[in-house]
Design a protein around this motif. Structure first.
Motif, PDB file in Angstrom:
ATOM      1  N   PHE A 180       0.833  -1.037  -0.012  1.00 41.01           N
ATOM      2  CA  PHE A 180       0.144  -0.065  -0.065  1.00 41.01           C
ATOM      3  C   PHE A 180       0.819   1.220   0.002  1.00 41.01           C
ATOM      4  CE2 PHE A 180      -2.172  -3.467   2.280  1.00 41.01           C
ATOM      5  CZ  PHE A 180      -3.411  -3.542   1.539  1.00 41.01           C
ATOM      6  N   ASP A 181       2.043   1.311  -0.291  1.00 40.75           N
ATOM      7  CA  ASP A 181       2.992   2.319  -0.267  1.00 40.75           C
ATOM      8  C   ASP A 181       2.533   3.342  -1.163  1.00 40.75           C
ATOM      9  OD1 ASP A 181       4.612   0.496   1.374  1.00 40.75           O
ATOM     10  OD2 ASP A 181       6.250   0.552  -0.143  1.00 40.75           O
ATOM     11  N   ASN A 201       3.888  11.800   1.165  1.00 39.32           N
ATOM     12  CA  ASN A 201       4.979  11.439   1.750  1.00 39.32           C
ATOM     13  C   ASN A 201       5.698  12.528   1.933  1.00 39.32           C
ATOM     14  OD1 ASN A 201       4.171   8.836   2.102  1.00 39.32           O
ATOM     15  ND2 ASN A 201       5.724   8.007   0.526  1.00 39.32           N
ATOM     16  N   LYS A 202       5.944  13.523   1.009  1.00 38.24           N
ATOM     17  CA  LYS A 202       6.973  14.780   1.237  1.00 38.24           C
ATOM     18  C   LYS A 202       6.555  15.536   2.486  1.00 38.24           C
ATOM     19  CE  LYS A 202       4.309  17.401  -2.264  1.00 38.24           C
ATOM     20  NZ  LYS A 202       4.500  17.998  -3.747  1.00 38.24           N
ATOM     21  N   GLY A 222       6.578   7.710   6.922  1.00 39.29           N
ATOM     22  CA  GLY A 222       7.471   8.634   8.011  1.00 39.29           C
ATOM     23  C   GLY A 222       6.477   9.058   9.271  1.00 39.29           C
ATOM     24  N   PHE A 223       5.454   8.185   9.430  1.00 38.34           N
ATOM     25  CA  PHE A 223       4.838   8.582  10.578  1.00 38.34           C
ATOM     26  C   PHE A 223       5.544   7.937  11.808  1.00 38.34           C
ATOM     27  CE2 PHE A 223       1.307   8.797   7.491  1.00 38.34           C
ATOM     28  CZ  PHE A 223       0.891   9.932   7.900  1.00 38.34           C
ATOM     29  N   ASP A 224       5.607   8.719  12.837  1.00 44.15           N
ATOM     30  CA  ASP A 224       6.390   8.698  14.254  1.00 44.15           C
ATOM     31  C   ASP A 224       5.512   8.110  15.583  1.00 44.15           C
ATOM     32  OD1 ASP A 224       8.999  10.046  13.156  1.00 44.15           O
ATOM     33  OD2 ASP A 224       7.382  11.331  13.149  1.00 44.15           O
ATOM     34  N   GLU A 247      -7.004   2.192  -7.730  1.00 45.28           N
ATOM     35  CA  GLU A 247      -6.057   3.285  -7.516  1.00 45.28           C
ATOM     36  C   GLU A 247      -6.531   4.288  -6.314  1.00 45.28           C
ATOM     37  OE1 GLU A 247      -3.698   6.660  -9.839  1.00 45.28           O
ATOM     38  OE2 GLU A 247      -5.306   5.785 -11.041  1.00 45.28           O
ATOM     39  N   PHE A 248      -5.589   4.298  -5.390  1.00 40.83           N
ATOM     40  CA  PHE A 248      -5.968   5.142  -4.158  1.00 40.83           C
ATOM     41  C   PHE A 248      -4.717   6.059  -3.938  1.00 40.83           C
ATOM     42  CE2 PHE A 248      -8.393   1.084  -3.550  1.00 40.83           C
ATOM     43  CZ  PHE A 248      -9.527   1.482  -3.251  1.00 40.83           C
ATOM     44  N   ARG A 249      -5.068   7.318  -3.479  1.00 45.66           N
ATOM     45  CA  ARG A 249      -4.304   8.491  -3.270  1.00 45.66           C
ATOM     46  C   ARG A 249      -4.541   9.409  -2.030  1.00 45.66           C
ATOM     47  NH1 ARG A 249      -1.952   5.365  -6.182  1.00 45.66           N
ATOM     48  NH2 ARG A 249      -0.326   5.752  -7.972  1.00 45.66           N
ATOM     49  N   THR A 250      -3.838   9.496  -1.158  1.00 40.39           N
ATOM     50  CA  THR A 250      -4.103  10.461  -0.436  1.00 40.39           C
ATOM     51  C   THR A 250      -3.189  11.856  -1.134  1.00 40.39           C
ATOM     52  OG1 THR A 250      -2.225   9.937   1.081  1.00 40.39           O
ATOM     53  CG2 THR A 250      -4.141   9.049   1.602  1.00 40.39           C
TER      54      THR A 250
END
Length: 391
Positions: free
Chosen positions: A76-77, A84-85, A128-130, A341-344
Motif C-alpha cells: 500500500f506504499d 509523503n513529502k 514517515g509517521f512517528d 487506484e488510491f491516493r491521499t
C-alpha cells in the motif's frame, strides 16, 4: 598487537550496539525516539520542531480487496506517496489508526467490524509517521487478542513508532509515552469516547484508554512531570457532524487547564474547525477533527480531511510554548470507480482531472477542487492565528 585487538573489540561493540538501536528504521525516519527515562531536563535556551498530523486511516475492504482478488502480495506504499513529502519531512508526524490492522491471522474484515492487513502499517511507517493513535471506537473489533497482537507486531517491527491509547500490559499503561524531538520532551496520550458497544475485559481494564475526565487529568499531571510539552489525541465528537459539540468545547478547555499544549481530534469522518485556546497558564492549539485521511467512504465531504501543520517552539528557561506557521491544510482521498487506484493528496496536488475520475463523482457527488475550497471555507472558517490553506 594486544592494544590493537582491544581497540578493534571496542569498535565492534559500539558498531553493533548502534545497529541494534537503529534496527527497523528506514531512510524516511526522523530522529524522534521514544524515551522511557525519568525526565531531568538541563536544557537552556529554546528549541523547536515541526509537526504534521492527519486524520483517520479508515481501512475499508475496497482498499485491499482488489489486491486480494488478484492474488497479489499486499503493498500500500503508493496510497501515501503524494503526501509523503509532508509526513516524512516533519520532525514529528501523527496518524490516527481508525481501524485495527492485525492482519490475516484474525481474518480480514470490513464494516462494521474492521480488520485490515498489517501491510497497511508497513506503508504508514514508510510514509514517515512517528506517532500512531490506536484508540478509536473500532479498536476492540478483533477483541483483546487483536489489539495486543497489533501492538506486539508494531513493537517488534517498528519500535520507533510510538503508539498511544492501547497497551499490552498494565505496566505499559502506567508508563509515560515520551518522544524526544530536537531535545524537547514531548509527552503523548490518546483516548476514545467508546468501543461500539464492546466492553473492556475485566482482567484488562487498562487495555484501551477511554475518555474519563478524572483519568485524563491525572494522566496529564503525571506526564507533565516528565515532559516539556503534552499533546493529546482525542477520538470524540459526532459522526458526520462538522459542527463542534459542546462536550468537545468543554473538554478542550479543561485539557488546556490541565496542561495540554496541543489537541488532535478525530472520529467524525468529516472536518471540523480549529482554534488556539488562550488559557491562564498556556495556549492550546486544538484541531477539533481532521476527518478522513484514507478511506473508501461514498460522499464527497468524507473524502476531505485536514492536515495539521505547525512549528512548536519551546523556551526551556521560561517553560513556555509558542506556535508559528500554524496551518490547516485540506487533504483529499482519491479513489477511482473500479477501486484499483488510491491516493491521499493535499489541496496542492489535487486536480479537477482527479475529480473527473473520482469514485464519489461517479455516484453523482462531485468532489471538485472548487467544492473542496468552498467546503473547507464554510466548515473551518478563518480561525485566529491559523492559516487555512486553499491553494
Amino acid at each position: 598487537m594486544k592494544n590493537l585487538l582491544s581497540l578493534l573489540l571496542v569498535f565492534m561493540i559500539l558498531f553493533f550496539s548502534s545497529a541494534k538501536l537503529l534496527d527497523g528504521y528506514t531512510s524516511s525516519d526522523k530522529k524522534a525516539i521514544k524515551s522511557d527515562d525519568t525526565y531531568t531536563s538541563d536544557q537552556k535556551g529554546s528549541a523547536s520542531f515541526t509537526f504534521v498530523g492527519v486524520g483517520d486511516n479508515l481501512i475499508h475492504q475496497a482498499l485491499w480487496g482488489r489486491q486480494e482478488e488478484a492474488g497479489q502480495e499486499f503493498n500500500f506504499d503508493s496510497y501515501y506517496e503524494l503526501t509523503n513529502k509532508y509526513t516524512q519531512a516533519a520532525d514529528l508526524a501523527f496518524i490516527n489508526s481508525e481501524t485495527l490492522c492485525a492482519g490475516e491471522e484474525f481474518g480480514l474484515s470490513h464494516y462494521p467490524v474492521f480488520n485490515g492487513p498489517t501491510q497497511i502499517l508497513d506503508a504508514v511507517n514508510k510514509a514517515g509517521f512517528d506517532w500512531l493513535a490506536l484508540s478509536s471506537n473500532h479498536t476492540l473489533d478483533m477483541g483483546p487478542e487483536g489489539v495486543i497482537y497489533e501492538l506486539n507486531w508494531l513493537k517488534e517491527k517498528y519500535p520507533h513508532i510510538t503508539v498511544t491509547g492501547s497497551h499490552v500490559s498494565e505496566e505499559a499503561a502506567n508508563t509515560c509515552q515520551i518522544i524526544d524531538v530536537n531535545g524537547i520532551k514531548v509527552g503523548v496520550l490518546g483516548y476514545t469516547y467508546g468501543l461500539n458497544g464492546y466492553s473492556l475485559p475485566e482482567d484488562k481494564p487498562w487495555l484501551i484508554d477511554l475518555i474519563d475526565e478524572d483519568k485524563i487529568k491525572a494522566d496529564l499531571e503525571k506526564l507533565s512531570k516528565e515532559s516539556d510539552v503534552q499533546i493529546v489525541s482525542m477520538h470524540w465528537g459526532t459522526e458526520y457532524n462538522t459542527g463542534v459539540d459542546d462536550a468537545q468545547y468543554d473538554l478542550a478547555k479543561k485539557l488546556n487547564e490541565w496542561g495540554a499544549e496541543v489537541i488532535i481530534g478525530t472520529h467524525p469522518h468529516v472536518i471540523e474547525t480549529a482554534e488556539i485556546i488562550h488559557g491562564a497558564d498556556q495556549d492550546t492549539l486544538c484541531y477539533y477533527s481532521l476527518g478522513n485521511f484514507l478511506s473508501a467512504q461514498d460522499a464527497a465531504a468524507r473524502m476531505i480531511g485536514g492536515m495539521a501543520s505547525f512549528t512548536l517552539n519551546y523556551n526551556f528557561d521560561e517553560k513556555k510554548t509558542t506556535f508559528t506557521d500554524v496551518k490547516f491544510i485540506p487533504t483529499i482521498t482519491y479513489l477511482n470507480p473500479s477501486f484499483t487506484e488510491f491516493r491521499t493528496t493535499t489541496i496542492h496536488e489535487y486536480t479537477d482531472d482527479m475529480n473527473a475520475n473520482q469514485y464519489v463523482t461517479s455516484l453523482g457527488d462531485p468532489c471538485s477542487r472548487a467544492y473542496v475550497i468552498e467546503y473547507v471555507q464554510e466548515v473551518v472558517g478563518n480561525p485566529e492565528g491559523i492559516e487555512v490553506v486553499l491553494n
